[in-house]
Enzyme design. Structure first.
Site, PDB file in Angstrom:
ATOM      1  N   HIS A 196       0.833  -1.213   0.000  1.00 50.02           N
ATOM      2  CA  HIS A 196       0.000   0.000   0.000  1.00 50.02           C
ATOM      3  C   HIS A 196       0.858   1.250   0.000  1.00 50.02           C
ATOM      4  CE1 HIS A 196       0.520  -0.799   4.395  1.00 50.02           C
ATOM      5  NE2 HIS A 196       0.629   0.524   4.479  1.00 50.02           N
ATOM      6  N   HIS A 228       3.950   7.145   3.781  1.00 46.04           N
ATOM      7  CA  HIS A 228       4.882   6.018   3.630  1.00 46.04           C
ATOM      8  C   HIS A 228       4.405   5.079   2.536  1.00 46.04           C
ATOM      9  CE1 HIS A 228       2.033   4.252   6.678  1.00 46.04           C
ATOM     10  NE2 HIS A 228       2.218   3.161   5.981  1.00 46.04           N
ATOM     11  N   GLU A 265       7.636   1.018   5.063  1.00 43.48           N
ATOM     12  CA  GLU A 265       7.067   0.010   5.955  1.00 43.48           C
ATOM     13  C   GLU A 265       7.277  -1.357   5.307  1.00 43.48           C
ATOM     14  OE1 GLU A 265       2.788   0.297   6.379  1.00 43.48           O
ATOM     15  OE2 GLU A 265       2.779  -0.951   8.168  1.00 43.48           O
TER      16      GLU A 265
HETATM   17 CO    CO Z   1       1.117   1.354   6.301  1.00 41.57          CO
END
Ligand code: CO
Length: 134
Positions: free
Chosen positions: A7, A79, A130
């Site tokens: 994502h 992020h 991440e």
């Molecule tokens: Co995230």
């Protein structure tokens, strides 16, 4: 080491408005809001055919995204999340290469119920990364 883009996360000042933008203007499927007090965020997921967009809103007093929103009052990309098969193996390899892992260095359970870690943006060309074990 890294696999699919899981994502892209965007911090928004108003989750209702952000969700409406993606649902009504961009015509995407948007999940109901989900509070994650341990991360200090409320999140909705925008489901796209090849990835997801997470819209993040501040939840509570000491939210991890509060200072980001202060610097970016209109919101912005916060992020990106890459999938890994083995998060501890990935972490150890990255530390060996000199990358910094944020926080305690131990994975936390993220928004999808899977272990996640964050890597220092200064070590990854200005992008907070991440890692999520899938
Ligand atoms: Co995230």
């Amino acid at each position: 080491m890294i696999g699919r883009l899981n994502h892209v996360a965007i911090v928004v000042p108003d989750l209702e408005a952000g969700a409406a933008l993606y649902r009504d203007t961009l015509g995407a499927t948007v999940s109901p809001p989900q509070g994650l007090p341990e991360h200090g965020v409320t999140v909705v997921f925008v489901e796209l055919p090849n990835t997801k967009i997470e819209l993040l809103e501040v939840l509570g007093e000491d939210s991890a995204i509060a200072s980001f929103l202060e610097r970016n009052p209109n919101g912005g990309i916060h992020h990106i999340c890459y999938e890994v098969d083995d998060i501890l193996k990935a972490r150890d390899k990255l530390i060996e290469k000199g990358a910094r892992v944020l926080g305690s260095g131990e994975p936390k359970i993220g928004a999808h119920g899977k272990p996640v870690l964050f890597l220092h943006p200064k070590d990854f060309v200005g992008t907070l990364v991440e890692l999520e074990q899938v």
